[in-house]
Design an enzyme around this catalytic site. Structure first.
Site, mmCIF file in Angstrom:
data_model
loop_
_atom_site.group_PDB
_atom_site.id
_atom_site.type_symbol
_atom_site.label_atom_id
_atom_site.label_comp_id
_atom_site.label_asym_id
_atom_site.label_seq_id
_atom_site.Cartn_x
_atom_site.Cartn_y
_atom_site.Cartn_z
ATOM 1 N N ARG A 173 5.212 -14.235 -0.591
ATOM 2 C CA ARG A 173 4.975 -14.591 -2.006
ATOM 3 C C ARG A 173 3.853 -15.613 -2.139
ATOM 4 O O ARG A 173 3.843 -16.425 -3.061
ATOM 5 C CB ARG A 173 6.260 -15.154 -2.620
ATOM 6 C CG ARG A 173 7.155 -14.084 -3.127
ATOM 7 C CD ARG A 173 8.444 -14.549 -3.771
ATOM 8 N NE ARG A 173 9.417 -13.546 -3.398
ATOM 9 C CZ ARG A 173 10.540 -13.783 -2.732
ATOM 10 N NH1 ARG A 173 10.890 -15.025 -2.442
ATOM 11 N NH2 ARG A 173 11.315 -12.794 -2.385
ATOM 12 N N ARG A 217 16.006 -5.075 -6.877
ATOM 13 C CA ARG A 217 15.536 -3.852 -6.238
ATOM 14 C C ARG A 217 16.687 -2.946 -5.849
ATOM 15 O O ARG A 217 16.611 -1.731 -5.954
ATOM 16 C CB ARG A 217 14.721 -4.204 -4.992
ATOM 17 C CG ARG A 217 14.149 -2.982 -4.311
ATOM 18 C CD ARG A 217 13.722 -3.283 -2.906
ATOM 19 N NE ARG A 217 12.623 -4.222 -2.876
ATOM 20 C CZ ARG A 217 12.329 -4.959 -1.802
ATOM 21 N NH1 ARG A 217 13.048 -4.876 -0.718
ATOM 22 N NH2 ARG A 217 11.316 -5.797 -1.830
ATOM 23 N N TYR A 218 17.763 -3.536 -5.300
ATOM 24 C CA TYR A 218 18.929 -2.756 -4.916
ATOM 25 C C TYR A 218 19.982 -2.935 -6.006
ATOM 26 O O TYR A 218 20.086 -4.024 -6.576
ATOM 27 C CB TYR A 218 19.505 -3.287 -3.593
ATOM 28 C CG TYR A 218 18.514 -3.309 -2.458
ATOM 29 C CD1 TYR A 218 18.144 -2.128 -1.825
ATOM 30 C CD2 TYR A 218 17.956 -4.503 -2.014
ATOM 31 C CE1 TYR A 218 17.243 -2.153 -0.772
ATOM 32 C CE2 TYR A 218 17.053 -4.527 -0.965
ATOM 33 C CZ TYR A 218 16.705 -3.348 -0.347
ATOM 34 O OH TYR A 218 15.817 -3.373 0.694
ATOM 35 N N CYS A 243 8.117 -25.190 -1.807
ATOM 36 C CA CYS A 243 8.733 -25.257 -0.483
ATOM 37 C C CYS A 243 8.350 -26.572 0.175
ATOM 38 O O CYS A 243 7.351 -27.198 -0.197
ATOM 39 C CB CYS A 243 8.263 -24.102 0.388
ATOM 40 S SG CYS A 243 8.709 -22.509 -0.312
ATOM 41 N N CYS A 271 4.308 -21.811 4.270
ATOM 42 C CA CYS A 271 4.012 -20.955 5.401
ATOM 43 C C CYS A 271 2.782 -20.137 5.047
ATOM 44 O O CYS A 271 2.726 -19.515 3.992
ATOM 45 C CB CYS A 271 5.191 -20.025 5.669
ATOM 46 S SG CYS A 271 6.756 -20.916 5.773
ATOM 47 N N LYS A 330 13.937 -2.194 2.426
ATOM 48 C CA LYS A 330 13.857 -2.452 3.861
ATOM 49 C C LYS A 330 14.408 -1.263 4.636
ATOM 50 O O LYS A 330 15.426 -0.707 4.259
ATOM 51 C CB LYS A 330 14.687 -3.687 4.210
ATOM 52 C CG LYS A 330 14.166 -4.978 3.614
ATOM 53 C CD LYS A 330 15.041 -6.149 4.055
ATOM 54 C CE LYS A 330 14.637 -7.446 3.386
ATOM 55 N NZ LYS A 330 14.924 -7.446 1.929
ATOM 56 N N CYS A 339 3.391 -16.409 4.079
ATOM 57 C CA CYS A 339 4.432 -16.140 3.084
ATOM 58 C C CYS A 339 4.145 -14.878 2.284
ATOM 59 O O CYS A 339 3.042 -14.663 1.806
ATOM 60 C CB CYS A 339 4.541 -17.315 2.122
ATOM 61 S SG CYS A 339 5.785 -17.046 0.832
ATOM 62 N N ASP A 363 9.871 -4.074 5.369
ATOM 63 C CA ASP A 363 10.055 -3.987 3.926
ATOM 64 C C ASP A 363 8.920 -3.087 3.440
ATOM 65 O O ASP A 363 7.751 -3.473 3.479
ATOM 66 C CB ASP A 363 9.973 -5.389 3.304
ATOM 67 C CG ASP A 363 10.951 -5.557 2.169
ATOM 68 O OD1 ASP A 363 11.286 -4.528 1.531
ATOM 69 O OD2 ASP A 363 11.369 -6.695 1.892
ATOM 70 N N ARG A 387 22.544 -5.994 -5.314
ATOM 71 C CA ARG A 387 22.046 -7.299 -4.870
ATOM 72 C C ARG A 387 20.843 -7.698 -5.700
ATOM 73 O O ARG A 387 20.035 -6.841 -6.047
ATOM 74 C CB ARG A 387 21.557 -7.233 -3.424
ATOM 75 C CG ARG A 387 22.606 -7.199 -2.371
ATOM 76 C CD ARG A 387 22.096 -6.544 -1.093
ATOM 77 N NE ARG A 387 22.093 -5.101 -1.237
ATOM 78 C CZ ARG A 387 21.561 -4.254 -0.370
ATOM 79 N NH1 ARG A 387 20.997 -4.702 0.729
ATOM 80 N NH2 ARG A 387 21.596 -2.957 -0.586
ATOM 81 N N ASP A 402 4.731 -8.297 6.208
ATOM 82 C CA ASP A 402 4.362 -7.523 5.020
ATOM 83 C C ASP A 402 2.841 -7.452 4.901
ATOM 84 O O ASP A 402 2.119 -8.286 5.456
ATOM 85 C CB ASP A 402 4.928 -8.188 3.761
ATOM 86 C CG ASP A 402 6.443 -8.162 3.733
ATOM 87 O OD1 ASP A 402 7.021 -7.176 4.220
ATOM 88 O OD2 ASP A 402 7.042 -9.129 3.229
#
Ligand SMILES: *Cc1c(COP(=O)(O)O)cnc(C)c1O
Ligand code: SF4
Length: 348
Positions: free
Chosen positions: A112, A90-91, A103, A107, A315, A110, A308, A94, A271
């Protein structure tokens, strides 16, 4: 098999298994788990005191996940920003490198959750190779963030191989790892892991504590090992309704993090992820929490509160605002609410 792998095997993945520990509605949980998988490590399960508490809310499936159909599955447009399946770029400088699809504990909030722990995110060696090739071909990338899923669920040998390959890319200045295992599976932070991580310097690690009850002696020991390996530790917290949307809980968490040598980095506004709408708070709640922290906890403990932006726009930091320039004057207010004015530079 290593101890942490045994812990993963002993984790709770089915409603029937959870029902051995807590009274739950098996049929309801089953419906949720079919869409959004569950895994709760023995360590994290042990932190639950009662159904509905802040630990429970983070890891036990909830029917509201299925009721939420308004919000987008991919609010950050990550799929559109993926030049190869394992990279989100995206950037310019980075890139996120998704090296793991699973995981230790899933969570419920999450971002994603559309794919983490699902077949859609099974990461193959081919995907990892394609990601490394992409990073190697793009010299503007200086900083790679290993993410997923959780990168530290990868076995040591494979992780070492990825880090070594990244280490041979001349334009990469640093590697970051984003991982929740210090919180959910602290036994993963072995001496061997730390030894291989310290060969990958400059390496930064961001972990993800959301509640002071997660600051256990085991988690503290895991962070101490990482810090002793010379790895700067940061923390990303998600602002979660019913978990940490309270200034006192947040202050306790942030102070506790500094005590285990973890520097708070981001406080993420939730999000707009499908299936996680019940965790959202108004932006004002986050701003008020930051207001309450300023001046009452050490500045080192204060994270950047960020949103974000939907659509993959990146962000942005969110208030509170303390300073305004009004022509020739700077008008500031103290956290206590007092107004302070001073002259702005007139020629520059
Ligand atoms: C958050 C994020 C980063 C890293 O951002 P920093 O502000 O540098 O920590 C990089 N890529 C993507 C896609 C991100 O979402
Ligand atoms: S550890 Fe991170 S990637 Fe994994 S489920 Fe939690 S928030 Fe998602």
């Amino acid at each position: 098999m290593e101890d942490w792998q045994k812990s993963l095997q002993a984790s709770i993945t089915t409603p029937e298994h959870l029902a051995e520990h807590f009274p739950v509605d098996i049929a309801a949980l089953k419906a949720v788990v079919e869409r959004y998988p569950m895994r709760i490590t023995p360590h994290y399960l042990g932190l639950i005191r009662e159904p509905g508490d802040p630990i429970w809310r983070q890891c036990v499936p909830d029917l509201r996940e299925l009721a939420d159909v308004e919000q987008p599955e991919d609010p950050l447009a990550e799929e559109r920003l993926s030049p190869v399946p394992s990279v989100v770029h995206r950037y310019p400088d980075r890139a996120l490198f998704l090296v793991s699809g699973t995981c230790a504990t899933y969570c419920r909030f999450c971002t994603r959750k559309r794919k983490v722990g699902c077949a859609a995110m099974r990461t193959t060696m081919g995907d990892v190779r394609a990601g490394i090739d992409y990073i190697a071909r793009n010299p503007q990338i200086r900083d790679v963030l290993l993410s997923g899923g959780d990168p530290l669920l990868i076995p040591d040998a494979l992780l070492q191989d990825i880090l070594e390959r990244l280490g041979r890319i001349p334009h990469l200045e640093l590697v970051r790892i984003g991982t929740r295992v210090p919180v959910t599976l602290p036994e993963r932070i072995t001496e061997n892991l730390c030894a291989l991580l310290r060969r990958a310097h400059p390496l930064y690690l961001n972990t993800h504590f959301n509640h002071p009850r997660e600051l256990t002696p085991e988690a503290a020991r895991a962070c101490a090992r990482l810090a002793d390996a010379g790895i700067p530790l940061g923390n990303q917290t998600v602002l979660l309704r019913g978990v940490n949307d309270d200034p006192e809980i947040m202050a306790e968490l942030l102070r506790g993090l500094l005590k285990i040598r973890v520097r708070p980095y981001y406080l993420h506004h939730m999000d707009l992820t499908r299936g996680a709408g019940h965790f959202r708070t108004p932006v004002k709640i986050g701003i008020d929490i930051l207001e309450a922290l300023r001046g009452t906890v050490s500045g080192l403990a204060i994270p950047h509160y960020v949103i974000d932006l939907p659509g993959g726009k990146g962000k942005v930091p969110v208030g509170p605002e303390y300073v305004e320039t009004l022509g020739s004057e700077v008008v500031a207010r103290t956290p206590g609410g007092e107004q302070v004015r001073f002259a702005e530079v007139q020629e520059y």
